[in-house]
Write a protein that holds these residues in place. Structure first.
Motif, PDB file in Angstrom:
ATOM      1  N   UNK A 266       0.820  -1.272   0.061  1.00  0.00           N
ATOM      2  CA  UNK A 266       0.241   0.108  -0.091  1.00  0.00           C
ATOM      3  C   UNK A 266       0.760   1.182  -0.006  1.00  0.00           C
ATOM      4  N   UNK A 267       2.190   1.149   0.811  1.00  0.00           N
ATOM      5  CA  UNK A 267       3.058   2.316   0.551  1.00  0.00           C
ATOM      6  C   UNK A 267       3.133   3.098  -0.746  1.00  0.00           C
ATOM      7  N   UNK A 268       3.166   2.230  -1.664  1.00  0.00           N
ATOM      8  CA  UNK A 268       3.477   3.170  -3.013  1.00  0.00           C
ATOM      9  C   UNK A 268       2.643   4.018  -3.396  1.00  0.00           C
ATOM     10  N   UNK A 269       1.404   3.859  -2.980  1.00  0.00           N
ATOM     11  CA  UNK A 269       0.222   4.808  -3.455  1.00  0.00           C
ATOM     12  C   UNK A 269      -0.063   5.982  -2.909  1.00  0.00           C
ATOM     13  N   UNK A 270       0.793   5.763  -1.634  1.00  0.00           N
ATOM     14  CA  UNK A 270       0.702   7.142  -0.658  1.00  0.00           C
ATOM     15  C   UNK A 270       1.592   8.226  -1.027  1.00  0.00           C
ATOM     16  N   UNK A 271       0.937   9.234  -1.171  1.00  0.00           N
ATOM     17  CA  UNK A 271       1.838  10.342  -1.563  1.00  0.00           C
ATOM     18  C   UNK A 271       1.503  11.755  -0.558  1.00  0.00           C
ATOM     19  N   UNK A 272       2.485  12.629  -0.410  1.00  0.00           N
ATOM     20  CA  UNK A 272       2.269  13.688   0.351  1.00  0.00           C
ATOM     21  C   UNK A 272       2.717  15.076  -0.642  1.00  0.00           C
ATOM     22  N   UNK A 273       1.746  15.821  -0.752  1.00  0.00           N
ATOM     23  CA  UNK A 273       2.203  16.870  -1.796  1.00  0.00           C
ATOM     24  C   UNK A 273       2.261  18.273  -1.018  1.00  0.00           C
ATOM     25  N   UNK A 274       2.897  19.304  -1.498  1.00  0.00           N
ATOM     26  CA  UNK A 274       3.079  20.343  -0.964  1.00  0.00           C
ATOM     27  C   UNK A 274       3.039  21.569  -2.229  1.00  0.00           C
ATOM     28  N   UNK A 275       1.864  22.312  -1.985  1.00  0.00           N
ATOM     29  CA  UNK A 275       1.781  23.267  -3.256  1.00  0.00           C
ATOM     30  C   UNK A 275       1.280  24.696  -2.797  1.00  0.00           C
ATOM     31  N   UNK A 276       2.100  25.518  -3.318  1.00  0.00           N
ATOM     32  CA  UNK A 276       1.798  27.109  -3.072  1.00  0.00           C
ATOM     33  C   UNK A 276       1.190  27.697  -4.116  1.00  0.00           C
ATOM     34  N   UNK A 277      -0.109  28.325  -3.901  1.00  0.00           N
ATOM     35  CA  UNK A 277      -0.807  29.302  -5.230  1.00  0.00           C
ATOM     36  C   UNK A 277      -1.465  30.241  -4.537  1.00  0.00           C
ATOM     37  N   UNK A 278      -1.163  31.497  -4.892  1.00  0.00           N
ATOM     38  CA  UNK A 278      -2.107  32.700  -4.539  1.00  0.00           C
ATOM     39  C   UNK A 278      -2.239  32.975  -3.167  1.00  0.00           C
ATOM     40  N   UNK A 279      -1.246  32.832  -2.262  1.00  0.00           N
ATOM     41  CA  UNK A 279      -1.093  33.095  -0.822  1.00  0.00           C
ATOM     42  C   UNK A 279      -1.563  31.840  -0.092  1.00  0.00           C
ATOM     43  N   UNK A 280      -1.871  30.651  -0.547  1.00  0.00           N
ATOM     44  CA  UNK A 280      -2.301  29.637   0.080  1.00  0.00           C
ATOM     45  C   UNK A 280      -1.124  28.549  -0.030  1.00  0.00           C
ATOM     46  N   UNK A 281      -0.911  27.669   1.128  1.00  0.00           N
ATOM     47  CA  UNK A 281      -0.078  26.774   0.974  1.00  0.00           C
ATOM     48  C   UNK A 281      -1.009  25.607   1.375  1.00  0.00           C
ATOM     49  N   UNK A 282      -0.548  24.419   0.714  1.00  0.00           N
ATOM     50  CA  UNK A 282      -1.527  23.294   1.039  1.00  0.00           C
ATOM     51  C   UNK A 282      -0.633  22.016   1.178  1.00  0.00           C
ATOM     52  N   UNK A 283      -0.633  21.586   2.072  1.00  0.00           N
ATOM     53  CA  UNK A 283      -0.208  20.117   2.438  1.00  0.00           C
ATOM     54  C   UNK A 283      -1.144  19.286   2.403  1.00  0.00           C
ATOM     55  N   UNK A 284      -1.191  18.185   1.381  1.00  0.00           N
ATOM     56  CA  UNK A 284      -2.035  17.203   1.008  1.00  0.00           C
ATOM     57  C   UNK A 284      -1.755  15.694   1.344  1.00  0.00           C
ATOM     58  N   UNK A 285      -1.942  14.874   2.072  1.00  0.00           N
ATOM     59  CA  UNK A 285      -1.691  13.443   2.041  1.00  0.00           C
ATOM     60  C   UNK A 285      -2.791  12.784   1.024  1.00  0.00           C
ATOM     61  N   UNK A 286      -2.381  11.833   0.404  1.00  0.00           N
ATOM     62  CA  UNK A 286      -3.446  11.128  -0.285  1.00  0.00           C
ATOM     63  C   UNK A 286      -3.109   9.631   0.018  1.00  0.00           C
ATOM     64  N   UNK A 287      -4.189   8.977   0.323  1.00  0.00           N
ATOM     65  CA  UNK A 287      -4.155   7.586   0.486  1.00  0.00           C
ATOM     66  C   UNK A 287      -5.109   6.705  -0.230  1.00  0.00           C
ATOM     67  N   UNK A 288      -4.431   5.786  -1.094  1.00  0.00           N
ATOM     68  CA  UNK A 288      -5.392   4.892  -2.049  1.00  0.00           C
ATOM     69  C   UNK A 288      -6.444   4.254  -1.297  1.00  0.00           C
ATOM     70  N   UNK A 289      -7.439   3.822  -1.970  1.00  0.00           N
ATOM     71  CA  UNK A 289      -8.784   3.173  -1.514  1.00  0.00           C
ATOM     72  C   UNK A 289      -8.196   1.929  -1.032  1.00  0.00           C
ATOM     73  N   UNK A 290      -8.492   1.554   0.266  1.00  0.00           N
ATOM     74  CA  UNK A 290      -8.523   0.042   0.752  1.00  0.00           C
ATOM     75  C   UNK A 290      -9.203  -0.784   0.083  1.00  0.00           C
ATOM     76  N   UNK A 291      -8.811  -1.917  -0.087  1.00  0.00           N
ATOM     77  CA  UNK A 291      -9.567  -2.942  -0.487  1.00  0.00           C
ATOM     78  C   UNK A 291      -9.905  -3.815   0.376  1.00  0.00           C
ATOM     79  N   UNK A 292     -11.164  -4.157   0.716  1.00  0.00           N
ATOM     80  CA  UNK A 292     -11.659  -4.961   1.849  1.00  0.00           C
ATOM     81  C   UNK A 292     -11.640  -4.081   2.931  1.00  0.00           C
ATOM     82  N   UNK A 293     -12.260  -4.904   4.241  1.00  0.00           N
ATOM     83  CA  UNK A 293     -12.375  -4.003   5.578  1.00  0.00           C
ATOM     84  C   UNK A 293     -11.121  -4.322   6.484  1.00  0.00           C
TER      85      UNK A 293
END
Lengths: 434, 104
Positions: A266-293
């Motif tokens: 699962x690790x390879x699908x997980x990302x962390x992005x930092x973006x800056x635009x128009x006075x806004x800083x965004x840190x976004x973590x993305x986690x792929x959908x889990x299969x099964x519970x």
């Protein structure tokens, strides 16, 4: 008839009755108590009535037909409206304890004045239909709402505390009645919120230890991003299903670190992005959908910001918990769908905390305006200093009011250190600290 | 006195006593006997039913010597039923009194 004979005949009469042993023990206790008062066994037995008759009464307990049936119907009707009941509580806490408690019944549209009763030895008890709080001078606190004991403080555990102050020592309080409302967190939820210390730790964050890999198949995640804050006036933190912890950093930069363990692959699908635009800083973590519970994931987004920030911060996570500690910010908006939210040692101009199903805790924080809302979680508010106007609501959770200060959204400052608060809950119960 | 009537009154008495403080069985029987003539035994099945209905709950507490005692404690629901019953009772007694006083 002596005790032995009475008990034997009673036992025969009760054969097959559920809880017969308990009944017999109680009647034996009755004999013992009577004997201690100097009564003879024969006397006690005669006063109890024939053992067979007593057994019959136990067998048919609940047969007082007319009044019973009626009450059960009423009880059922009451249960139906309980989710709509509203309670408004006004607390005034000064040197002398004065409590006025009002229960507003929306369904009948009338406000019933609470019965207030100060008993001897400084015991204060408040009784209204469906709500019962009693506080003893030995620190015994018991509260009931809707037929459930929601709070029961054992005398010695709260020793040294008196009156309502006993409620200050939350750590000393044993929340023995835990089944509350729809949320199985109930008071144990509040309880765990109350035991937070240092870095706000809650839920998964609490048990998460960075660097610990659980099981050989697990993969470790450790992603880092950072950005300068010059020219930034808005910060957005998004973490999907991860927890978010925000705390003061060393310098003027913003740093984010996504840390945790996940199932193999699962690790390879997980990302962390930092973006800056128009006075806004965004840190976004993305986690792929889990299969099964049964997928395992323990992820936390650790964010460091300067202790005092002119930015407004907005936080969003789906299933994770959110905790913010020891920061000052102009504006804060934190939201989690299923996670808990906690802020501690915060100084904010304006804050809005929302969770659909999680608990929300505000501890040792101050600010101008605070709005706290949970769909089904418990709420605990403790504000420092005066002048914060706050509003708290929970659809089905418990609400614990602040002890220090606070003003209801529609009431003015009282100025004498007293507290006036208005709390509403849809189906949960309300705890007051004062 | 009519037995059903007496039982209804007994329930109200028990709830009213428990609304003031917690009692163990014998103590409750004792307190009731001060005013009402009852078969002592009937209090216990009543307490059991009140517990089943969620109007009271119980806890054990050490007693000086002897086994721990079972204490009864009224619940929020019990309090609310107690309020209802006493209101009904008072209204009933007042109505009876009015009829008795009436001179036709």
């Amino acid at each position: 008839m002596n005790k032995r004979e009475y008990i034997e005949r009673l036992a025969r009469g009760l054969s097959g009755v559920k809880g017969a042993e308990e009944i017999i023990a109680e009647i034996e206790g009755h004999f013992a108590d009577g004997a201690a008062k100097g009564r003879s066994e024969a006397e006690i037995a005669a006063a109890l009535g024939e053992p067979e008759a007593l057994a019959r009464e136990y067998r048919s307990s609940g047969k007082f037909a007319a009044s019973d049936g009626q009450r059960q119907e009423e009880g059922a009707a009451g249960g139906g409206t309980s989710s709509r009941r509203r309670k408004a509580i006004y607390i005034s806490a000064g040197a002398a304890l004065a409590i006025v408690l009002a229960v507003v019944g929306i369904s009948v549209g009338i406000r019933q004045a609470a019965e207030r009763k100060a008993e001897e030895d400084g015991i204060v008890s408040i009784r209204t239909p469906g709500f019962h709080l009693s506080v003893g001078n030995e620190g015994r606190v018991r509260m009931e709402a809707g037929g459930t004991t929601v709070l029961d403080v054992d005398g010695h555990k709260a020793k040294g505390l008196s009156g309502l102050e006993a409620l200050y020592g939350l750590e000393d309080i044993d929340f023995s009645g835990k089944s509350m409302g729809d949320s199985d967190l109930g008071l144990s939820g509040l309880d765990s919120l109350c035991s937070l210390d240092g870095l706000a730790r809650m839920g998964d964050v609490y048990s998460f230890e960075p660097g610990v890999v659980v099981g050989s198949a697990d993969e470790q995640v450790d992603l880092r991003k950072e950005a300068p804050l010059a020219g930034i006036d808005r910060i957005y933190l998004g973490a999907d299903a991860a927890d978010i912890v925000v705390r003061p950093g060393q310098d003027g930069r913003a740093r984010a670190r996504l840390l945790g363990v996940v199932d193999q692959g699962l690790a390879k699908g997980i990302t962390l992005d930092a973006t800056v635009s128009g006075g806004e800083l965004r840190f976004e973590a993305r986690v792929p959908r889990m299969h099964g519970g049964d997928s395992n994931m323990r992820l936390v987004l650790l964010v460091e910001l300067p202790a005092g920030s002119k930015s407004s911060v907005s936080i969003d996570t789906t299933a994770g918990d959110v905790a913010l500690v020891n920061l000052a910010m102009v504006k804060l908006h934190a939201r989690s769908s299923a996670g808990d939210l906690a802020i501690q040692g915060m100084d904010f101009g304006e804050a809005r905390l929302e969770s659909t199903a999680g608990d929300i805790m505000v501890k040792a924080s101050k600010g101008g305006k605070l709005e706290v809302q949970s769909g089904a979680g418990d709420l605990l508010l403790e504000l420092d200093g005066q002048g914060c106007s706050w509003k708290a609501s929970s659809g089905a959770g418990d609400v614990l009011a602040p002890g220090s200060s606070g003003e209801g959204p529609s009431s003015g400052s009282t100025g004498d250190g007293s507290l006036r608060a208005e709390l509403r809950t849809g189906a949960g119960d309300i705890l007051i600290r004062s | 006195m009519n037995i059903q009537f007496k039982k209804g009154a007994l329930e109200l008495c028990v709830l009213s006593l428990l609304a003031k403080r917690d009692y163990y069985g014998y103590e409750l029987v004792d307190a009731l006997e001060e005013g009402v003539d009852i078969a002592e035994g009937s209090v216990y099945p009543l307490l059991r039913r009140l517990k089943e209905d969620g109007l009271v709950d119980t806890y054990l507490q050490e007693s000086s010597g002897g086994p721990p005692r079972k204490y009864y404690r009224i619940t929020g629901q019990g309090l609310s039923v107690c309020h209802e019953l006493s209101a009904e009772w008072k209204a009933f007694v007042a109505a009876v009194a009015r009829i008795m006083e009436e001179k036709t």
